[in-house]
Design an enzyme around this catalytic site. Structure first.
Site, PDB file in Angstrom:
ATOM      1  N   ASN A 107      -9.302   1.483  10.905  1.00 31.27           N
ATOM      2  CA  ASN A 107      -8.446   1.133  12.027  1.00 31.27           C
ATOM      3  C   ASN A 107      -8.892   1.877  13.274  1.00 31.27           C
ATOM      4  OD1 ASN A 107      -6.045   2.014  13.809  1.00 31.27           O
ATOM      5  ND2 ASN A 107      -5.344   0.122  12.865  1.00 31.27           N
ATOM      6  N   THR A 108      -8.835   3.210  13.211  1.00 31.17           N
ATOM      7  CA  THR A 108      -9.130   4.007  14.405  1.00 31.17           C
ATOM      8  C   THR A 108     -10.524   3.709  14.956  1.00 31.17           C
ATOM      9  OG1 THR A 108      -7.767   5.716  13.427  1.00 31.17           O
ATOM     10  CG2 THR A 108      -9.080   6.348  15.330  1.00 31.17           C
ATOM     11  N   LYS A 122       0.862  -1.176   0.000  1.00 33.57           N
ATOM     12  CA  LYS A 122       0.000   0.000   0.000  1.00 33.57           C
ATOM     13  C   LYS A 122       0.897   1.224   0.000  1.00 33.57           C
ATOM     14  CE  LYS A 122      -3.409   2.538   2.619  1.00 33.57           C
ATOM     15  NZ  LYS A 122      -3.669   2.956   3.999  1.00 33.57           N
ATOM     16  N   GLY A 163      -7.875   9.045  10.815  1.00 26.06           N
ATOM     17  CA  GLY A 163      -8.043   9.101  12.265  1.00 26.06           C
ATOM     18  C   GLY A 163      -9.179   9.986  12.742  1.00 26.06           C
ATOM     19  N   ALA A 223      -9.495   5.440   5.367  1.00 30.72           N
ATOM     20  CA  ALA A 223      -9.295   6.619   6.225  1.00 30.72           C
ATOM     21  C   ALA A 223     -10.581   7.396   6.487  1.00 30.72           C
ATOM     22  CB  ALA A 223      -8.253   7.558   5.657  1.00 30.72           C
ATOM     23  N   GLY A 224     -10.827   7.618   7.748  1.00 31.86           N
ATOM     24  CA  GLY A 224     -11.914   8.500   8.159  1.00 31.86           C
ATOM     25  C   GLY A 224     -13.225   7.809   8.455  1.00 31.86           C
TER      26      GLY A 224
END
Lengths: 265, 417
Positions: A214-215, A105, A166, A192-193
């Site tokens: 992830n977050t 990635k 995040g 992301a997000g």
């Protein structure tokens, strides 16, 4: 739809990246690293692909993150920490030397505050890495022109950000991601997000091929329960997309009476 | 000026003692802190002006509870919000600040905490900074490690599992030259994944050379941004030149360093103003160099060899916590390091709120890692310490304590490319 039909169509609905098939459309990102998180993502969210920050795997530590990746899970090393294409290429090669395989990635950031990807450098790195036989999954700001260049550069997927990494803010770039889904023939993986299962579900309804998060898991009150919630949301969104959304949901539905039925010739 | 810092040594010659007393008592005997010395590179940077304009205008007493509530309700913490959060009006809101800081830290860093250890390789110093154990008039055992000794220290440290090292020296160009520091960086690269430097400020070309030798980031403590107070505390030596020190991080970034760290030594002057200046220094420099990794430290004054009276004065743990929460809310992406100057209990608490990096297995002495780690007296000479540490936990102890609290220790987060 009978249960049998449902499960057989689900079985046929595989995500294919670089010639490898995946049954799961959830990919664990690498941002908030913890052994518990990896375990929950694989066991409860069904992840078959787990991102690994090469910069963190590059350790002598006894408790290496590499040891926590279960058998059968595809490692997706990322180039986080790279500030330009040259650095990304070197990190990708290091990942290969570490035994992480050919998936990579590409993440290139020249901004430590918002961690926004640099599309131009990402295109350059993608071209070089694809030329070296890597299966390149570039993380990018959702810009259609840049995405087309990534396709030409040899990308295996396109990974647009939904909102700042995040941030848990969801599909802030919704309309631009939709353009990529509509115009690009590669799998679009929203990265992301994504902060909640409902946002993941919405992206899947739009036609995204998979979700990376992830977050949202890492910071959840109950990690395992949230991982399960993501799995269900992604499956629901995918099923809705495959079903073809109805009129109420605005996209893809058919009018029951033809509007042009009055035409006589 | 208060003289808690002034300690005379019977080992000084009468002439040296006379010079020391003159520097302490007669401001006219001291040089202009804004006058650059020969060889010092001058940057035409606007950052200092941006920071100091805000800092000079800061009146901590004008902020109210209402301002603090507003600041806490905002998604993005503005400079005004930061000023409110650092003010006395924010003190009753410490728990709320901590709760918000904890959320922000988790969002950006998850449950990770980075570990590192400092390695002091020389304690010779040409400065007279009255609060520092290494100051040139303080009678301590001076030492400069040879490359063989440095390598031995590194082997001892690396054997514990540590992968990030911070190399430190006293400020002496003669005793610890740029070349000497560079040689130490090359050695460090053999044993560690990440190499930081906390040495005297230098020119851009010097930083570029050290980057090529393997250094990744540069820490420079401004000590205090209050120039009047700085003048009273840094009485002689290169360090006396305040603006050259201020621009050190910018020169380091221009020299190719990946990251820079900032700090004021809390307790030297008005800590609220110094905390504001530190945060703004980092903020404006990151705006100018968006790729720079930014981190902050928050040391408080500690007792030194020959002077037990030095203390952090009015900067209590609660106030330190307030500063750290304000830093976190204003700079969500910045690393925050809490050193072994602070107690184990404080460090255990603050890593759950705002801090992202802690030292472990620390010695601020010279050449004494083996004796400290093994608990056996050394056969070799050792150099004295810069200050007394508070939290003496080993690497393994710290790793275990963090893990038991549900945090994920990280020993390396970087690939040198």
């Amino acid at each position: 739809m009978s249960e049998t039909t449902s499960s057989s169509s689900a079985a046929a609905d595989r995500l294919v990246i670089g010639g490898r098939e995946f049954g799961s459309r959830f990919i664990l990102g690498s941002g908030k690293y913890s052994m518990r998180l990896i375990e929950a993502a694989v066991r409860d969210a069904g992840a078959e692909m787990v991102t690994l920050a090469v910069r963190r795997a590059n350790t002598r530590e006894q408790e290496s993150i590499l040891d926590f990746i279960p058998q059968g899970v595809t490692l997706l090393p990322n180039t986080s920490g790279a500030r330009n294409a040259d650095e990304a290429v070197r990190i990708a090669r290091l990942a290969r030397e570490l035994g992480c395989g050919d998936f990579v990635k590409v993440e290139i950031m020249r901004d430590t505050k918002y961690l926004l990807p640099d599309n131009q450098e990402t295109i350059r790195a993608t071209e070089r890495l694809a030329g070296e036989g890597f299966i390149v999954m570039p993380y990018m700001y959702p810009d259609l022109t840049a995405a087309r260049d990534l396709v030409s550069a040899g990308a295996a997927t396109i990974m647009p950000l939904a909102s700042p990494i995040g941030s848990n803010k969801g599909l802030a770039t919704r309309d631009f991601i939709q353009m990529l889904i509509d115009e690009i023939s590669l799998p679009i993986i929203v990265d992301a997000g994504i902060g909640r299962p409902s946002q993941a579900c919405e992206a899947m309804e739009m036609g995204a091929a998979a979700i990376m998060a992830n977050t949202a898991l890492a910071t959840a009150g109950d990690l395992h329960a949230m991982a399960r919630a993501f799995r269900l949301a992604i499956e629901a969104g995918r099923a809705a997309y495959l079903a073809g959304l109805g009129r109420v949901l605005t996209r893809g539905g058919d009018s029951s009476d033809p509007l042009t039925g009055f035409l006589r010739d | 000026m208060d003289n808690q810092y002034f300690v005379d040594s019977e080992f000084l010659s009468p002439a040296a003692l006379a010079k020391k007393h003159r520097l302490e008592s007669d401001p006219s005997s001291r040089t202009d802190i804004f006058a650059y010395l020969p060889g010092m590179e001058r940057l035409e940077s606007e950052v200092c002006g941006q920071v100091m304009e805000r800092v000079r205008a800061y009146d901590a007493s004008r902020w109210t509870a209402r301002d603090v509530r507003l600041a806490l309700s905002h998604d993005t913490c503005s400079v005004e919000d930061l000023e409110a959060l650092l003010s006395p009006a924010a003190e009753p809101f410490l728990e709320e600040m901590a709760a918000k800081a904890r959320t922000v830290t988790a969002r950006h860093f998850g449950n990770t905490v980075y570990l590192f250890t400092p390695l002091y390789i020389a304690n010779h110093c040409e400065n007279y900074c009255v609060y520092c154990g290494f100051n040139c008039y303080n009678h301590i055992r001076r030492m400069r490690l040879t490359m063989e000794q440095i390598e031995h220290e590194m082997q001892v440290i690396a054997a514990t599992g540590m992968e990030e090292i911070l190399l430190l020296t006293g400020e002496s160009h003669a005793q610890s030259s740029v070349q000497y520091i560079g040689d130490a960086c090359r050695l460090a690269r053999k044993y560690f994944r990440m190499v930081g430097l906390e040495v005297y400020p230098m020119n851009t070309d010097d930083y570029r050379f050290l980057r090529e030798c393997g250094a990744d980031y540069v820490t420079v403590f401004q000590e205090t941004y209050d120039t009047d107070r700085y003048e009273q505390l840094h009485l002689a030596g290169h360090k006396r030149v305040w603006p050259y020190r201020f621009d050190a991080q910018e020169r380091a970034l221009r020299g190719g360093m990946r990251g820079v760290a900032f700090s004021a030594l809390l307790g030297l002057a008005d800590f609220r103003r110094d905390a504001l200046a530190t945060a703004l220094h980092a903020y404006f420099l990151q705006r100018k160099y968006p790729a720079a990794e930014i981190s902050l430290s928050c040391p408080r004054l500690r007792p030194i060899v020959n002077n037990e009276r030095i203390s952090p004065l009015d900067v209590s743990e609660r106030k330190l916590c307030q500063v750290l929460c304000a830093y976190r809310l204003f700079l969500p992406f910045a690393g925050i390091t809490v050193s072994s100057r602070e107690s184990a209990a404080f460090r255990d608490g603050i890593v759950r709120i705002a801090a992202t990096k802690v030292s472990a297995g620390v010695s601020t002495g010279i050449g004494d890692h083996e004796s400290k780690y093994s608990g056996q007296a050394s056969q070799e000479p050792e150099g004295d310490e810069q200050f007394e540490i508070n939290d003496a936990r080993s690497y393994a102890g710290m790793y275990g304590d963090l893990s038991r609290r549900g945090l994920q220790p990280v020993v390396n987060d970087y690939v040198y490319v």
